[in-house]
Design a protein around this motif. Structure first.
Motif, PDB file in Angstrom:
ATOM      1  N   VAL A 214      -1.907  -2.060 -10.258  1.00 23.24           N
ATOM      2  CA  VAL A 214      -1.706  -2.225  -9.110  1.00 23.24           C
ATOM      3  C   VAL A 214      -1.990  -0.898  -8.296  1.00 23.24           C
TER       4      VAL A 214
ATOM      5  N   ARG B   6      -4.667   2.695   2.559  1.00 23.30           N
ATOM      6  CA  ARG B   6      -3.170   2.086   2.236  1.00 23.30           C
ATOM      7  C   ARG B   6      -2.680   1.632   3.666  1.00 23.30           C
TER       8      ARG B   6
ATOM      9  N   TYR C  39       6.346  -3.685 -14.132  1.00 26.97           N
ATOM     10  CA  TYR C  39       7.125  -2.585 -13.949  1.00 26.97           C
ATOM     11  C   TYR C  39       6.717  -2.181 -12.873  1.00 26.97           C
TER      12      TYR C  39
ATOM     13  N   SER D 187       6.387   1.221 -10.018  1.00 25.41           N
ATOM     14  CA  SER D 187       6.186   2.432  -9.847  1.00 25.41           C
ATOM     15  C   SER D 187       7.172   3.196  -8.890  1.00 25.41           C
TER      16      SER D 187
ATOM     17  N   ARG E  66       9.474  -7.689  -1.324  1.00 25.73           N
ATOM     18  CA  ARG E  66       8.987  -8.665  -0.349  1.00 25.73           C
ATOM     19  C   ARG E  66       8.010  -9.661  -1.132  1.00 25.73           C
TER      20      ARG E  66
END
Ligand SMILES: CC(C)(COP(=O)(O)OP(=O)(O)OC[C@H]1O[C@@H](n2cnc3c(N)ncnc32)[C@H](O)[C@@H]1OP(=O)(O)O)[C@@H](O)C(=O)NCCC(=O)NCCS
Length: 415
Positions: free
Chosen positions: A80, A87, A114, A116, A123
């Protein structure tokens, strides 16, 4: 800005990898990214395109993961990333939304990842389903309790290089994989490149990957994969460190001997282990468990993509009959009321979870159900934080007890 989202083609792989490299501040060379390519199922990749430019990425690894009662197919969300230049414009949100729809259409009822950073995925309906521990043990304070099991038929063998022990290591891992929620089958690439990989960038300043096998005449019963960081103080006192990567055993005596062997490594004064289960038996073997100097981190995050099938597809620790009102903004097909009925047992097949019009005993956000799904996060505690609403007295305790499970969940290897 309009962003298109679709799987990548083979020729787009380098651009996809660049997004990952930039977003993770990764020094990975193109060679190392080629290794990463071996993990990627192209048809399960998703890229966000701003014009011709790939600016966001994610992918799914098709996993077989143990849940309470046995192994099930799980979408392992990975890779991801959104370019720093793009961003906080909703690109991750678009990728996650599309990915959950794809996983649902494909018929997988559970997704896992998992994180980061722990603040990202709640959310999107993921709940923190497992934790893991890290240990920093001074080896001279690592004596075991008097009653630690000893089996004289066991012996220790060093395998050099570690890769040479792959068959034994896999055999031990496969023997335990289905006994603990969260453990998942490791593909050939995962074994070869990740668990047994020994490139310079994987060593992080330590020596080569080493393996010790604990076995008897019938074969391997335990193993540790570890590295040693050799060192001496200014006064020429040994100051080496053992770094444990992967450690499993099939039974308590083998487990104790594997740990004893890495803790007793000559010229080493500290042992570091990361990503251990929260119920690691080592804490009962050590006479002074404080010397673990343990700390905890979040491990697997779980998202129920099809609540009804996911809840019917696991086993339960206690009888339960409750109506759950599920809240799910991102996956509207999940929202609504379900009656969960189950009797306890070690395997799946004793639960039903059907839509109902009956009044709800509890209202539960989908992330809280995901957190509880593997059995390691008591819903009662989530309720005590005010994140679950109980309408019928006792319903929260009933569901929490039924969903709890031993041993505690643990993925053991980041994907
Ligand atoms: C994490 C990352 C993928 C977010 O991508 P993005 O496109 O900026 O995310 P979005 O714009 O869709 O953000 C959605 C929401 O999540 C929040 N969010 C995003 N990243 C966050 C973070 N690291 N910590 C806390 N909140 C975060 C946003 O503020 C936004 O909140 P809002 O809905 O309340 O406005 C991106 O910052 C990134 O690539 N980071 C580095 C690599 C990484 O950590 N990847 C995740 C691997 S598990």
């Amino acid at each position: 800005m309009t962003v298109q989202i679709r799987p990548i083609t083979e020729s787009e792989w380098p651009a996809f990898a660049t997004v990952d490299r930039e977003s993770f501040n990764s020094p990975l060379s193109p060679d190392q990214h080629d290794r990463f390519r071996e993990f990627l199922e192209l048809e399960r990749s998703l890229a966000a395109f701003d014009g011709d430019l790939i600016v966001g990425a994610t992918a799914v690894a098709s996993l077989t993961m143990t849940v309470p009662g046995g192994p099930v197919p799980v979408a392992g969300v990975t890779a991801v990333a959104v370019l720093p230049s793009h961003r906080r414009r909703g690109i991750l949100t678009s990728l996650m939304t599309r990915q959950l729809n794809d996983v649902h259409e494909r018929g997988e009822s559970v997704a896992a990842l998992y994180a980061s950073e722990a603040a990202i995925y709640g959310r999107f309906g993921y709940g923190r389903a497992a934790d893991n521990l890290f240990f920093h043990i001074p080896t001279h304070r690592s004596a075991f309790v008097r009653d630690a099991p000893v089996d004289p038929s066991l012996r220790v063998r060093l395998a050099v290089p570690a890769e040479a022990a792959r068959a034994d290591v896999e055999r031990v891992f496969e023997a335990v994989r289905t006994t603990r929620p969260g453990l998942y089958a490791r593909s050939d690439a995962r074994w070869r490149l990740d668990v047994l990989g020994d490139e310079e960038f994987q060593r992080r300043g330590a020596g080569p990957l080493r393996c010790l096998i604990v076995e008897d005449d019938s074969g391997p019963r335990g193993y540790a994969l570890f590295r040693v960081k050799g060192g001496w103080t200014d006064h020429n006192v040994p100051d080496g460190e053992v770094l444990v990567n992967d450690l499993f055993a099939t039974d308590p005596a083998a487990y104790a001997l594997v740990w004893r062997s890495v803790l007793d490594r000559d010229l080493c004064v500290r042992l570091h282990a990361w990503g251990r289960p929260v119920d690691d038996p080592l804490m009962h073997l050590l006479a002074e468990p404080r010397q673990l100097n343990a700390g905890w981190l979040d491990d697997l995050w779980i998202r129920l993509v099809d609540v009804g099938r996911a809840l019917a597809g696991r086993a339960y620790a206690a009888p339960v009959d409750v109506v759950i009102e599920v809240e799910d903004r991102l996956c509207p097909w999940n929202a609504g009321r379900y009656r969960l009925v189950a009797s306890p047992g070690p395997v799946t097949g004793k639960a039903s979870c059907e839509r109902t019009g009956d009044p709800a005993d509890l209202t539960v956000p989908v992330a809280a159900l995901g957190a509880a799904y593997l059995g390691g996060r008591p819903l009662l505690a989530v309720g005590a934080a005010g994140l679950v609403t109980e309408h019928s007295e006792g319903a929260l305790r009933e569901l929490s007890t039924a969903m709890s499970w031993e041993p505690r969940p643990w993925g053991s290897l980041i994907f």
